[in-house]
Design an enzyme around this catalytic site. Sequence first.
Site, PDB file in Angstrom:
ATOM      1  N   TYR A  51      -9.415  44.229 122.864  1.00  0.00           N
ATOM      2  CA  TYR A  51      -9.265  45.360 123.789  1.00  0.00           C
ATOM      3  C   TYR A  51     -10.598  46.093 123.897  1.00  0.00           C
ATOM      4  O   TYR A  51     -11.209  46.423 122.883  1.00  0.00           O
ATOM      5  CB  TYR A  51      -8.192  46.336 123.273  1.00  0.00           C
ATOM      6  CG  TYR A  51      -6.887  46.175 124.001  1.00  0.00           C
ATOM      7  CD1 TYR A  51      -6.831  46.315 125.386  1.00  0.00           C
ATOM      8  CD2 TYR A  51      -5.716  45.887 123.314  1.00  0.00           C
ATOM      9  CE1 TYR A  51      -5.639  46.164 126.067  1.00  0.00           C
ATOM     10  CE2 TYR A  51      -4.508  45.736 123.994  1.00  0.00           C
ATOM     11  CZ  TYR A  51      -4.479  45.873 125.377  1.00  0.00           C
ATOM     12  OH  TYR A  51      -3.303  45.729 126.058  1.00  0.00           O
ATOM     13  N   GLU A  53     -11.316  48.917 126.399  1.00  0.00           N
ATOM     14  CA  GLU A  53     -11.282  49.966 127.424  1.00  0.00           C
ATOM     15  C   GLU A  53     -12.571  50.782 127.397  1.00  0.00           C
ATOM     16  O   GLU A  53     -13.052  51.159 126.319  1.00  0.00           O
ATOM     17  CB  GLU A  53     -10.106  50.913 127.199  1.00  0.00           C
ATOM     18  CG  GLU A  53      -8.761  50.331 127.570  1.00  0.00           C
ATOM     19  CD  GLU A  53      -8.034  49.756 126.381  1.00  0.00           C
ATOM     20  OE1 GLU A  53      -8.715  49.302 125.429  1.00  0.00           O
ATOM     21  OE2 GLU A  53      -6.789  49.768 126.396  1.00  0.00           O
ATOM     22  N   ASP A 196     -15.757  43.065 151.944  1.00  0.00           N
ATOM     23  CA  ASP A 196     -15.111  42.191 150.961  1.00  0.00           C
ATOM     24  C   ASP A 196     -15.717  40.798 151.173  1.00  0.00           C
ATOM     25  O   ASP A 196     -15.453  40.147 152.187  1.00  0.00           O
ATOM     26  CB  ASP A 196     -13.607  42.202 151.245  1.00  0.00           C
ATOM     27  CG  ASP A 196     -12.822  41.237 150.378  1.00  0.00           C
ATOM     28  OD1 ASP A 196     -13.442  40.379 149.720  1.00  0.00           O
ATOM     29  OD2 ASP A 196     -11.584  41.333 150.380  1.00  0.00           O
ATOM     30  N   THR A 222     -14.282  38.308 144.843  1.00  0.00           N
ATOM     31  CA  THR A 222     -13.716  37.562 143.730  1.00  0.00           C
ATOM     32  C   THR A 222     -14.859  36.729 143.162  1.00  0.00           C
ATOM     33  O   THR A 222     -15.909  36.587 143.798  1.00  0.00           O
ATOM     34  CB  THR A 222     -12.576  36.617 144.178  1.00  0.00           C
ATOM     35  OG1 THR A 222     -13.076  35.764 145.213  1.00  0.00           O
ATOM     36  CG2 THR A 222     -11.388  37.392 144.685  1.00  0.00           C
ATOM     37  N   LYS A 225     -14.227  31.803 144.033  1.00  0.00           N
ATOM     38  CA  LYS A 225     -14.190  30.985 145.257  1.00  0.00           C
ATOM     39  C   LYS A 225     -15.530  30.246 145.370  1.00  0.00           C
ATOM     40  O   LYS A 225     -15.843  29.452 144.501  1.00  0.00           O
ATOM     41  CB  LYS A 225     -13.873  31.872 146.467  1.00  0.00           C
ATOM     42  CG  LYS A 225     -12.480  32.518 146.343  1.00  0.00           C
ATOM     43  CD  LYS A 225     -12.089  33.267 147.598  1.00  0.00           C
ATOM     44  CE  LYS A 225     -10.679  33.796 147.507  1.00  0.00           C
ATOM     45  NZ  LYS A 225     -10.585  35.177 147.062  1.00  0.00           N
ATOM     46  N   ARG A 231     -11.389  32.888 137.600  1.00  0.00           N
ATOM     47  CA  ARG A 231     -10.550  33.717 138.460  1.00  0.00           C
ATOM     48  C   ARG A 231     -10.752  35.180 138.084  1.00  0.00           C
ATOM     49  O   ARG A 231     -10.475  35.578 136.957  1.00  0.00           O
ATOM     50  CB  ARG A 231      -9.101  33.297 138.231  1.00  0.00           C
ATOM     51  CG  ARG A 231      -8.084  33.784 139.178  1.00  0.00           C
ATOM     52  CD  ARG A 231      -6.883  32.850 139.147  1.00  0.00           C
ATOM     53  NE  ARG A 231      -7.265  31.581 139.742  1.00  0.00           N
ATOM     54  CZ  ARG A 231      -7.341  31.364 141.065  1.00  0.00           C
ATOM     55  NH1 ARG A 231      -7.031  32.309 141.919  1.00  0.00           N
ATOM     56  NH2 ARG A 231      -7.732  30.188 141.529  1.00  0.00           N
TER      57      ARG A 231
HETATM   58  N1  DSN Z   1      -5.734  33.722 148.443  1.00  0.00           N
HETATM   59  C1  DSN Z   1      -7.086  33.891 148.925  1.00  0.00           C
HETATM   60  C2  DSN Z   1      -7.414  32.987 150.036  1.00  0.00           C
HETATM   61  O1  DSN Z   1      -6.905  31.885 150.038  1.00  0.00           O
HETATM   62  O2  DSN Z   1      -8.195  33.338 150.901  1.00  0.00           O
HETATM   63  C3  DSN Z   1      -7.412  35.267 149.273  1.00  0.00           C
HETATM   64  O3  DSN Z   1      -6.538  36.157 148.722  1.00  0.00           O
END
Ligand code: DSN
Length: 411
Positions: A51, A53, A196, A222, A225, A231
């Site tokens: 943990y 925080e 984003d 994120t 990707k 993730r």
């Molecule tokens: N699930 C992602 C996508 O496929 O674009 C975005 O949230």
Amino acid sequence: MKNLKKMDKEVYAALAGEIKRQAEGLEMIASENYVSTAVLEALGTVFTNKYSEGYPGNRYYGGQEYTDIVETIAINRAKKIFGCDHVNVQPHSGAPANMIAYSAVLKPGDKILGMDLSHGGHLTHGHPVTLSAKIYKFVRYKTDTKGKIDYDALEKLALKEKPQMILAGFSAYTRNLNYKRFRQIANKVNAILMIDIAHIAGLIAGKAIPNPVPYFDIVTTTTHKTLRGPRGGMIMCKAKYATAIDKSAFPGFQGGPHMNNIAAKAVAFSEALKPEFKKYAQQIILNAKTLEKELKSYGFKIMFGGTDNHMVLVDVFGSKGVTGKEAEIALDKIGITINKNMIPDDSRSPMDPSGVRIGTPALTTRGMKEAEVKKIANWINAAIENHKDKKVLDIIRKEVIKLCKKFPLNR
Ligand code: DSN
């Protein structure tokens, strides 16, 4: 994984199945990728026990000498990649990152201009089913008939609506954005400007497309990707928003950060800083453009007039009379994973829309280039045109496995 195999046969069996599925199939969901073994190793570590925080040097619990090290490394590497003033690497994923960002700088009831979902936006950019849409008032902008964002129309909308925030970014739009124009419009109405970059973070990191960071107040992403990390999520911002963002992440929205994820983010960021990552990012786009060209040659209608990034949005229903759902099922049968997707102002339903979204980041990670993409486009077309013919699908499935074996996953 001998311990797992001995301790929990059911989970082990599911994992073994997933390993085989990933090895023998072509992952073409635009938001998915394969992480390196080093990233996987960092994820599966004892950092998950801790943990933490708070933030490095300022935590609520003791025992942080090593968590502080990995979090600081992750922060410094992210700053080096994107050139941002401030980074928070604690968001658990993209949707929480967006909520954290909104609540850092907005009050309930404030207005956000975001891109319409069927025009390529994202659920968390104001779709009525989300919590954010219950807290903030979202107004949507769309693409024009040519698939471009009409910036003059966006400016008019901003002047009329006077939003507190203008939000750029997408999950299915395939063209580059005009960052400068977004900045000018935000300045005119005195709105906070957020983007984003979840889908395109790796393309930006690899300098294959322009970097929005200098233009935007807040940048969410994120890490799993195109950036090819674990993730997770991340928020970058101008120095003036740093304290608000950090407080909004913890204690505002989340509890303890997932330190094993943060360690894996640090490892992924070091990979993104390597010269090979530039080649990787460029090849993703070359592969997507090849896919666009080949699919067009088979008579598919490509939305937004083509692609500048890692994916194409295809109107399969308008092109071949096959629905997005039917196409997804047919491609699943040959071992190509994609997702059905709405096209702009789709007359069909989200569960069986007109389109499919197809991306090239994961197969580029396997080392595939234009020659392989040409073959794949041919299979996609054949599978969609013969989606009811099991014999044809079985033959292509075998070809897909053969190709996958030539491009194994372990790097
Ligand atoms: N699930 C992602 C996508 O496929 O674009 C975005 O949230």
